[in-house]
Write an enzyme that holds these catalytic residues in place. Sequence first.
Site, PDB file in Angstrom:
ATOM      1  N   GLY A 440     -14.670  26.363  38.887  1.00 30.98           N
ATOM      2  CA  GLY A 440     -13.475  25.230  39.522  1.00 30.98           C
ATOM      3  C   GLY A 440     -12.809  24.134  38.568  1.00 30.98           C
ATOM      4  O   GLY A 440     -11.130  24.305  38.908  1.00 30.98           O
ATOM      5  N   ALA A 441     -13.110  23.873  38.068  1.00 31.42           N
ATOM      6  CA  ALA A 441     -12.551  23.085  36.726  1.00 31.42           C
ATOM      7  C   ALA A 441     -13.610  22.930  35.304  1.00 31.42           C
ATOM      8  O   ALA A 441     -15.126  23.101  35.442  1.00 31.42           O
ATOM      9  CB  ALA A 441     -12.236  21.967  37.270  1.00 31.42           C
ATOM     10  N   GLU A 443     -14.168  20.049  32.540  1.00 32.74           N
ATOM     11  CA  GLU A 443     -13.878  18.920  31.774  1.00 32.74           C
ATOM     12  C   GLU A 443     -12.999  18.410  30.970  1.00 32.74           C
ATOM     13  O   GLU A 443     -13.634  17.260  29.632  1.00 32.74           O
ATOM     14  CB  GLU A 443     -14.747  18.169  32.112  1.00 32.74           C
ATOM     15  CG  GLU A 443     -16.189  18.332  31.040  1.00 32.74           C
ATOM     16  CD  GLU A 443     -17.241  19.085  31.529  1.00 32.74           C
ATOM     17  OE1 GLU A 443     -16.936  20.047  32.916  1.00 32.74           O
ATOM     18  OE2 GLU A 443     -18.509  19.175  31.045  1.00 32.74           O
ATOM     19  N   ASN A 444     -12.903  19.286  29.961  1.00 33.16           N
ATOM     20  CA  ASN A 444     -12.408  19.567  28.256  1.00 33.16           C
ATOM     21  C   ASN A 444     -11.770  17.911  28.086  1.00 33.16           C
ATOM     22  O   ASN A 444     -10.802  17.105  29.435  1.00 33.16           O
ATOM     23  CB  ASN A 444     -11.227  20.189  28.174  1.00 33.16           C
ATOM     24  CG  ASN A 444     -11.713  21.565  28.499  1.00 33.16           C
ATOM     25  OD1 ASN A 444     -13.046  22.173  28.432  1.00 33.16           O
ATOM     26  ND2 ASN A 444     -11.152  22.233  29.009  1.00 33.16           N
ATOM     27  N   HIS A 476     -15.903  14.831  39.522  1.00 36.23           N
ATOM     28  CA  HIS A 476     -16.777  15.094  38.977  1.00 36.23           C
ATOM     29  C   HIS A 476     -15.720  15.293  37.551  1.00 36.23           C
ATOM     30  O   HIS A 476     -17.166  14.799  36.585  1.00 36.23           O
ATOM     31  CB  HIS A 476     -17.080  16.263  39.574  1.00 36.23           C
ATOM     32  CG  HIS A 476     -17.948  17.633  38.688  1.00 36.23           C
ATOM     33  ND1 HIS A 476     -18.930  17.971  39.591  1.00 36.23           N
ATOM     34  CD2 HIS A 476     -17.988  18.033  37.918  1.00 36.23           C
ATOM     35  CE1 HIS A 476     -20.039  18.562  38.536  1.00 36.23           C
ATOM     36  NE2 HIS A 476     -19.334  18.532  37.525  1.00 36.23           N
ATOM     37  N   GLU A 477     -14.639  15.919  37.323  1.00 34.11           N
ATOM     38  CA  GLU A 477     -14.728  16.021  36.090  1.00 34.11           C
ATOM     39  C   GLU A 477     -14.267  14.791  35.162  1.00 34.11           C
ATOM     40  O   GLU A 477     -15.114  14.480  34.675  1.00 34.11           O
ATOM     41  CB  GLU A 477     -12.999  17.292  35.631  1.00 34.11           C
ATOM     42  CG  GLU A 477     -13.406  18.426  36.452  1.00 34.11           C
ATOM     43  CD  GLU A 477     -14.250  18.777  36.414  1.00 34.11           C
ATOM     44  OE1 GLU A 477     -15.186  18.593  35.440  1.00 34.11           O
ATOM     45  OE2 GLU A 477     -15.140  19.708  37.130  1.00 34.11           O
ATOM     46  N   HIS A 480     -17.800  13.584  34.099  1.00 36.95           N
ATOM     47  CA  HIS A 480     -18.251  14.254  32.690  1.00 36.95           C
ATOM     48  C   HIS A 480     -17.280  12.809  31.456  1.00 36.95           C
ATOM     49  O   HIS A 480     -18.086  13.788  30.205  1.00 36.95           O
ATOM     50  CB  HIS A 480     -17.393  15.902  33.024  1.00 36.95           C
ATOM     51  CG  HIS A 480     -18.486  15.776  33.707  1.00 36.95           C
ATOM     52  ND1 HIS A 480     -19.623  16.348  33.523  1.00 36.95           N
ATOM     53  CD2 HIS A 480     -18.664  17.207  34.478  1.00 36.95           C
ATOM     54  CE1 HIS A 480     -20.443  17.804  33.747  1.00 36.95           C
ATOM     55  NE2 HIS A 480     -19.466  18.645  34.320  1.00 36.95           N
ATOM     56  N   GLU A 499     -24.707  17.873  34.504  1.00 39.89           N
ATOM     57  CA  GLU A 499     -24.237  18.272  35.215  1.00 39.89           C
ATOM     58  C   GLU A 499     -24.694  17.617  36.879  1.00 39.89           C
ATOM     59  O   GLU A 499     -24.083  17.569  37.977  1.00 39.89           O
ATOM     60  CB  GLU A 499     -23.793  19.984  36.375  1.00 39.89           C
ATOM     61  CG  GLU A 499     -22.861  20.964  34.933  1.00 39.89           C
ATOM     62  CD  GLU A 499     -22.226  20.362  34.665  1.00 39.89           C
ATOM     63  OE1 GLU A 499     -21.316  19.566  35.759  1.00 39.89           O
ATOM     64  OE2 GLU A 499     -21.759  21.036  33.723  1.00 39.89           O
TER      65      GLU A 499
HETATM   66 ZN   LIG Z   1     -19.086  19.228  35.813  1.00 37.31          ZN
END
Ligand SMILES: [Zn+2]
Length: 1085
Positions: A440-441, A443-444, A476-477, A480, A499
Amino acid sequence: MDVAYSYFGDDDGNPPNSPEKFTFIELQEHETESPMSSNETKTGKVLHSGSVKKVTVTMGMDGTLEIDKESGKPVRKGMYCSHAQMLFVFITACIIITGVGLLAFYVPDRCQDIGATEAPVAGESTGGEPRELEVHQQAGYDYGGVDPKWATRAADWAGRLSTDVLPKRYSVILQPFLTPDDATDSHLQRHFTFDGDVSIKVECNRPTQTITLHTKNLTLHRNPIVKSRSAGAAAEDLFQSYKFVGEFDFLVITLREELQVAQDYEISIAYSGELNENLYGFYRSSYTAANGEKRWIATTQMQPTDARRALPCFDEPAFKSVFDVEIIHRANTSALSNGIESVDKEPIGDNGRWVVTKFKRVREMSTYLLAFVVSDFKYEQATTTNGVLFRVWSRPEAVENTKYALQAGVDILNYFEEYFDFDYPLEKQDMMAIPDFAAGAMENWGLILYRETALLFDPLLNSASNQQRVAVVVSHELAHQWFGNLVTPEWWDDLWLNEGFASYVQYLGVDNIEPSWQMKLQFLVEELQPVFTEDALGTSHPVRVPVGAPSEINEIFDSISYEKGASIIRMLDNILTEDVFKEGLNYYLTERAYGNANSDDLWTVLTYADEDKGKNDVKKIMDTWTLQMGYPYVSFTRDSKTLTAVQKHFLNNPNSTVEDSNFGNQGYLWYIYLLYTHKSDQNYDNPMTEWMNKEPKVEISLGDDYMESDWYLVNVNQYGYYRVNYDTQNWERLSKQLEEDHELIPIQNRAALIDDAFNLARAGVIEQTTALNLTKYLTKEREYLPWEATLVVISYIRDMFSRYSGYGPLEKYMLKQIEPLYTELGWKDNITDPTNTHLTQYNRINALATACQYGMEDCVRQASDLYGQYMEDTSVNPITPNLKSVVYCQGIRYGGQDEWEFGWERFSNTSDSSERSKWLSALACSTEPWILSRFLEYSLDIEKITKGDAINVIRYVAFNYVGRALAWDFVRANWDTLFNEYSLDQHFPSIFKALTKHCNTQYDITEISHFYSKRNLSLLKKTVDMSLDRTRTNIRWMENNAEAVRIWFLNAYMEGKRDTSAVTSYSAPQADETESSIVSSSSSA
Ligand SMILES: [Zn+2]
């Protein structure tokens, strides 16, 4: 990474409401060999057994290093830490000195086999919002023919890096070649390749003559150079030889002489690699511009173990280092990386075509968080309260649709700074929508990459759930950036912590910016209740599992890590209270910033924060939830004012074999914090509480004000990760309360009652009819949450009855129950009307989709009319965004060839990813077998349907009862193509589940077994075994319940229809029976 979280749980055809949860990607083919230059050897052996083992580095309190050279095992005397823990130890020491005081921690040894979770499957194409398939597991790792899932699962896997040398700083220069005329003067074919140059400053921890790091599929241009840094420019090259160890993706460099402890060295490697199209490492993605031209971008996905495909590196999360990055790219493109640009587009070379972008150094981070992108994308920008530059990028045509994500992103980042009480650590935050993205994505750090449906939102085109999806994934990202990036799990066995935590606080972030969405309530139907189903399988696994090989690491990006992780962290937040929880988190982040940690470290600081308040031993409590799989159900019986509670491991199939009986040695008992109330108490904010301390049985008091005729309710607000079973009398009282005045029981508890009861019934713990009785009140229910919970559990019965005479009575009952909601909410979906709240919009989609799904005449007519209007005049779409999923599906379901062709044409001509996804799902709603067959054929035509969508087509068709057999035949007929070209091995679990979840006869068992015996596919055995297990459970359910449930539906439908005696006949009406046949069946009793 956003993959599984809330996306994999709705295995039973969760209806409409949810955001698109699944999209497909193409994954890599098997690689058994790495393309290497000719002078290397490849071997599967461990080259230097002394150093490939995980070696413990210990550090005294004075900060000097001592290294355990022999055993590689932790020696427990004094305060010893792995190298990854050193920073923390040091800071801890400071904190102890300054009087804050922290406990020492230890890393538990675990080395067990585990089972695996059932693969996630998406919702049905019943007219609800489609759920795309997201993929994180990657094939292509060669483990010498042994099934890697079971053979190598161990925390001390031999493929771990040695800690002889530790990276301190990387200098990386990358140059991707995206166009055919790039580097035309070269004799190499450079199109879709990249050049790299990396210098890694390392520090030596113990004398060694070899340096081992990771590479995969990279070609070295020449021998690596290794020089001492202390000798300056005159230093001689210590390089002697190198080789690749394919089994572990190792590049092993042998040196002329031993490296000296505490000395710095520099390793320089020039190399090139392929810009692959498999969506991992440094890869290529494309899109079609408005003028029809195909444009290419270079982008990355490193998590968990693919940074090694972009650069030689120490590719484990504990090997943190700082990074200096430069990207050479064409002048008409822009380059991004984790740090902010320090020098923007400096010309390089003399032809004016190439420029270099340099990025500011990013502090210590793990390799899996690296990101590099070269594109012609455009962006919108803003600044956060603390002056962080925030940009959201997309292909130029879609840049308008980044606005919502930008606003949400800035607001949520501001919120998280406050929540964590820790400033965002970087100067900028970029977010970018990548046309082809597996998860989905991702988080870099400082450069979050998304698939388009998770970042772009067009308010004129996209639905409320599309919007929520964007907010949730962004939240969410961003979570992170602190939890995961600033403080990173030491090893992948604590992936769940990363997560699970992000999957929990994402709700807090969205709740803060969109309070009317009631995200904290939605948690129950989005995370907790879906994962309950997965986690009740004998083949589930604990959230914390030992993993070694990349295939094992990939395997745990599942609903257990995400949704169960989130659910038990939410439970802990409730136990400790918010203030304590936040205080502990702040300790954790402050002490571990730029370093690593594990679960126990978090438990330690939370225990510390709770010391003067709840006095909870967090580790003792949480070990029972993290080290053993599954969860309990607690059964209550009442004697006057006393309840007896008994806890037991809950399994969907009580006869299933539990595969990890040794795991964690917790004995399948849990520390359970019971929150309860009763009719005379009704305190839902401060309910009565009692602990079950890992004991099978406990007695608790209902208090003096309990009246003999009161109902009681346990697991208030479903904060606990357990199910509740009541004595029969109490179930009846709760049903009665719902029918008399359901609002006396708060919304989330109504949803919890329904979810618990149906699942307990499915497992044979209570009568199915006891659960069904709880749905009688639904004619009065107007809230989204209880309806959502109901539609999920009823979908199981719907599947069971899809080939059974009970279907007709089920249909009539459901139509009767949904009708008042349908009538009240209707077809008008004016989103500017303040009474039309976000959850009202969700509720409407549920009501319409359910009514149409069960064939309500008015619903079908309205949908068909709207669809027809759109066909007549495409200049204005008369279907509001929220209603599209229902109308597109029903228009095609009740239409013919013309309606389908119209949908196909719309699908083919839209560039909006969410819109495409809705059409793709709707096209599978047809009831014409030939149309569905043709659609399946289209899926293998790359001109018509991308490989990315092909697997979704098969799944969507399989969800359609008419299409199921067609999809089954299609998969078998095209087995080789799907396997070789569409990575069916990766998608098989989700497809096979879609194909077989309704199976409930002995004949089905024979069919599945026959299918498997024809194909000797050991890798698929687990999936097939799960299907067989599920089918046996279904057979048992049918034998025990089908007839009684059918009769129950008949009676419940008749109630209120006419004053008649109950149906008791067991004569079988037909599935298509009419109302009159029900009446005659009734009178024959
Ligand atoms: Zn995640």
